[in-house]
Write a protein that holds these residues in place. Structure first.
Motif, PDB file in Angstrom:
ATOM      1  N   ALA A 159       0.162   5.251  -1.058  1.00  0.00           N
ATOM      2  CA  ALA A 159      -0.706   5.673  -0.120  1.00  0.00           C
ATOM      3  C   ALA A 159      -0.157   6.337   1.081  1.00  0.00           C
ATOM      4  O   ALA A 159       1.141   5.939   1.331  1.00  0.00           O
ATOM      5  CB  ALA A 159      -1.548   4.616   0.346  1.00  0.00           C
TER       6      ALA A 159
ATOM      7  N   THR B  12      -3.203   4.250   4.034  1.00  0.00           N
ATOM      8  CA  THR B  12      -2.884   2.575   4.482  1.00  0.00           C
ATOM      9  C   THR B  12      -3.582   2.483   5.650  1.00  0.00           C
ATOM     10  O   THR B  12      -4.151   1.148   5.633  1.00  0.00           O
ATOM     11  CB  THR B  12      -1.082   2.614   4.666  1.00  0.00           C
ATOM     12  OG1 THR B  12      -0.634   3.380   3.533  1.00  0.00           O
ATOM     13  CG2 THR B  12      -1.004   1.169   4.907  1.00  0.00           C
TER      14      THR B  12
ATOM     15  N   SER C 203       0.812  -1.098   0.007  1.00  0.00           N
ATOM     16  CA  SER C 203       0.001  -0.048  -0.004  1.00  0.00           C
ATOM     17  C   SER C 203       0.759   1.250   0.080  1.00  0.00           C
ATOM     18  O   SER C 203       0.684   2.109  -0.738  1.00  0.00           O
ATOM     19  CB  SER C 203      -0.903   0.035   1.220  1.00  0.00           C
ATOM     20  OG  SER C 203      -1.433   1.124   1.506  1.00  0.00           O
ATOM     21  N   SER C 204       1.844   1.195   0.716  1.00  0.00           N
ATOM     22  CA  SER C 204       2.686   2.564   0.831  1.00  0.00           C
ATOM     23  C   SER C 204       3.544   2.572  -0.343  1.00  0.00           C
ATOM     24  O   SER C 204       3.856   3.751  -0.954  1.00  0.00           O
ATOM     25  CB  SER C 204       3.358   2.596   2.086  1.00  0.00           C
ATOM     26  OG  SER C 204       4.538   1.492   2.254  1.00  0.00           O
TER      27      SER C 204
ATOM     28  N   ARG D 137      -7.561   2.071   5.061  1.00  0.00           N
ATOM     29  CA  ARG D 137      -7.794   1.265   3.942  1.00  0.00           C
ATOM     30  C   ARG D 137      -7.364  -0.325   4.141  1.00  0.00           C
ATOM     31  O   ARG D 137      -7.793  -1.214   3.651  1.00  0.00           O
ATOM     32  CB  ARG D 137      -7.399   1.899   2.632  1.00  0.00           C
ATOM     33  CG  ARG D 137      -7.919   2.966   2.251  1.00  0.00           C
ATOM     34  CD  ARG D 137      -9.415   3.011   1.872  1.00  0.00           C
ATOM     35  NE  ARG D 137      -9.746   4.241   1.108  1.00  0.00           N
ATOM     36  CZ  ARG D 137      -9.396   4.696  -0.051  1.00  0.00           C
ATOM     37  NH1 ARG D 137      -8.826   3.954  -0.922  1.00  0.00           N
ATOM     38  NH2 ARG D 137     -10.033   5.844  -0.388  1.00  0.00           N
ATOM     39  N   VAL D 138      -6.161  -0.423   4.865  1.00  0.00           N
ATOM     40  CA  VAL D 138      -5.402  -1.709   4.746  1.00  0.00           C
ATOM     41  C   VAL D 138      -5.726  -2.367   6.189  1.00  0.00           C
ATOM     42  O   VAL D 138      -6.281  -3.305   6.545  1.00  0.00           O
ATOM     43  CB  VAL D 138      -4.247  -1.752   4.045  1.00  0.00           C
ATOM     44  CG1 VAL D 138      -3.699  -3.107   4.425  1.00  0.00           C
ATOM     45  CG2 VAL D 138      -4.015  -1.312   2.816  1.00  0.00           C
TER      46      VAL D 138
END
Lengths: 294, 273
Positions: free
Chosen positions: A201, A206, A196-197, A209-210
């Motif tokens: 993001a 992150t 994600s990062s 959303r994760v």
């Protein structure tokens, strides 16, 4: 692994505990439910008549002829639910970052810190609450230090307020929130967070959303484990809330030990149990859905 | 750059978290050695007098302040607590282990029902179980006393032992047990020589957990203890309700020490195996 049949050995292993739990666990709960539908007699006894006004008093269908309806009971119930929910929020906010911190430590430190966090769970409840009485009372540690520092000139009233009850409940129930959260954060697949990062993001994105969605099972488990004992608590409000912060647990205790209206106390207790069952069923169902999705 | 900042904030939070957890406990321990009989929060010298006075010995501080609690009652409560804890540990360890063996070594129809049943006492709010037991005992004419407390504790401690022993059994295969049976050992020999040594750390862990919870239980005991069967936590609760006294610090410190020793022992055993 499993050996089919052999009922004799199975009966030997399972029999004693089944008998014990059947008589001394299911039995008492059943008797309590029966009691909650009996008529309160004089001097704490019961009359063997079907009597639903015990619930009517709480929920509002008592008409004043048999039993007085008083909104105060529902109010106390709602206050308990509100305090329990607040406590869930407090413990969640405290424990989530702490669990992330612990899961980022090296293996040796991790075991050590998890042990340190769970250790107070083994210390007697009354001892832990006594410590908070010493801290919060007018001549206590908090007021002494604040006055010593010159921040306040007169002791502030903290003990016997909702704040004190919330502090005490959060303190004794922290491990119940921390452990499920930690378990789910520990299991979290780090590569998803990294992906994600790497894809650009921000840390906040992150997280929302994760990380947060993936740790929902831990949050749910912790919330249920904190909410249930908070709702029916009577020791914390008794010691830190005094007569001002009455919770449903105090009401139940009064019915049994001073008002001596056992059927009414049983009805209140059955309602606590009903809330617990609903929560557990909701929890198990949502977990089932979660599993089905994966 | 940004990452490092977040990390430092998390560490700070973590340290504050541990301070929040331990500061109250440390404070009680420190205060138990404070010789100031009037204001606990002002340090006026180190003393063991509160410990002597809970044991009933006359001390300087005690003569001055007459903070005497009945030592006989306290010792009686300790005695009751130990009787209850030892009995419940024995009963719940045996029953909990048997149940775990049944659920993890056999397959049968009501298995899921049993699993649910065993988790129930652990999630049941203390007050509900406490008053249910009270209504039950009084309704059936069972005298409230040490016996009723033992029964009450066992209803939920069986579950705790079950969970700990199950965790041990879940990570174990039964090849050795089957080999032993194939080689002609009877059930009892197989259990004593093969199964028990393997699950022993779990059984001891469960027993320690049961002991500690039984020693510390307040709510359920509060409802089902008779007049003469007060346990230590109920006794302290009563003392606390009547007012804060420096002696409670000393009793609390002793209880803390016992809890810490047992919990550490449990962890040590778990890590060695």
């Amino acid at each position: 692994m499993a050996r089919r049949g052999d009922t004799r050995r199975l009966a030997f292993l399972l029999g004693p505990a089944s008998l014990f739990l059947g008589v001394f666990f299911i039995g008492p709960l059943a008797v309590m439910v029966v009691y909650s539908f009996l008529e309160p007699g004089l001097y704490g006894g019961v009359e063997w008549n079907f009597y639903h006004w015990n619930y009517g008093r709480i929920l509002g269908w008592a008409d004043g002829e048999w039993e007085e309806f008083d909104a105060v009971y529902a109010q106390i119930f709602l206050r308990s639910a509100r305090l329990a929910l607040t406590n869930v929020a407090i413990t969640l906010i405290i424990c989530y970052p702490a669990a992330i911190w612990v899961s980022g430590l090296s293996a040796r430190w991790r075991t050590m810190v998890v042990f340190l966090i769970t250790l107070p769970f083994f210390v007697s409840l009354v001892v832990r609450l006594f410590a908070w009485v010493l801290i919060l009372r007018p001549s206590g540690f908090l007021n002494s230090s604040l006055m010593g520092l010159g921040l306040i000139s007169e002791p502030i009233d903290i003990i016997f307020t909702e704040t004190a009850v919330l502090i005490g409940m959060a303190y004794i129930l922290l491990p119940f929130m921390f452990l499920p959260l930690y378990a789910s954060i520990e299991k979290l697949d780090r590569s998803l967070v990294e992906a994600s990062s790497d894809l650009g993001a921000s840390p906040l994105q992150t997280f929302f959303r994760v990380t947060l969605p993936l740790t929902l099972p831990g949050i749910a488990a912790g919330s249920v484990l904190v909410f249930i004992p908070s709702l029916g608590n009577f020791i914390v409000p008794d010691i830190l809330g005094g007569a001002k912060v009455l919770m449903i647990g105090n009401l139940v205790e009064q019915q049994f030990l001073s008002a001596r209206n056992w059927p009414f106390g049983s009805a209140l207790s059955v309602m606590i149990m009903a809330v617990m069952f609903v929560l557990i069923v909701l929890y198990l169902r949502s977990m089932g859905r979660q599993e089905a999705r994966q | 750059m940004k990452r490092g900042w977040v990390k430092r904030l998390l560490s700070l939070h973590g340290v504050l978290f541990l301070v929040f957890v331990y500061a109250p406990i440390v404070m009680v321990v420190v205060l138990s050695f404070n010789s100031n009989p009037i204001n606990m929060m002002i340090w006026s010298g180190f003393t063991f007098d509160w410990y002597w006075s809970i044991l009933g010995y006359p001390t300087q501080l005690n003569e001055q302040t007459l903070y005497v609690e009945s030592t006989d009652q306290l010792l009686g409560a300790v005695k009751n607590s130990l009787i209850v804890a030892v009995s419940t540990t024995t009963i719940s360890t045996i029953l909990g282990t048997m149940t775990a063996l049944a659920l993890y070594r056999y397959r049968f129809r009501a298995q899921r029902f049993y699993q649910g049943l065993l988790y129930m006492p652990m999630v049941m709010p203390d007050i509900v179980l406490g008053i249910a037991l009270l209504v039950f005992f009084v309704g059936f004419g069972v005298a409230l006393g040490v016996m009723s407390i033992i029964i009450g504790h066992c209803t939920f401690l069986i579950s705790y032992v079950f969970v700990v022993v199950s965790a041990r059994l879940a990570g174990m295969d039964d090849t050795l047990e089957q080999a032993s049976a194939d080689l002609g050992a009877n059930e009892w020999v197989t259990f004593r020589r093969i199964t028990l040594p393997q699950i022993l750390p779990g059984v001891i862990g469960g027993a320690l957990l049961a002991f500690i919870i039984s020693m510390d239980d307040l709510v359920i005991t509060y409802f089902i203890a008779g007049v003469d069967s007060t346990t230590l936590p109920v006794f302290i609760y009563g003392m606390l309700r009547r007012g804060v006294k420096p002696e409670i610090n000393a009793i609390a410190t002793l209880m803390l020490t016992l809890s810490f020793i047992i919990a550490t022992l449990g962890l040590y055993l778990r890590r060695r195996h």
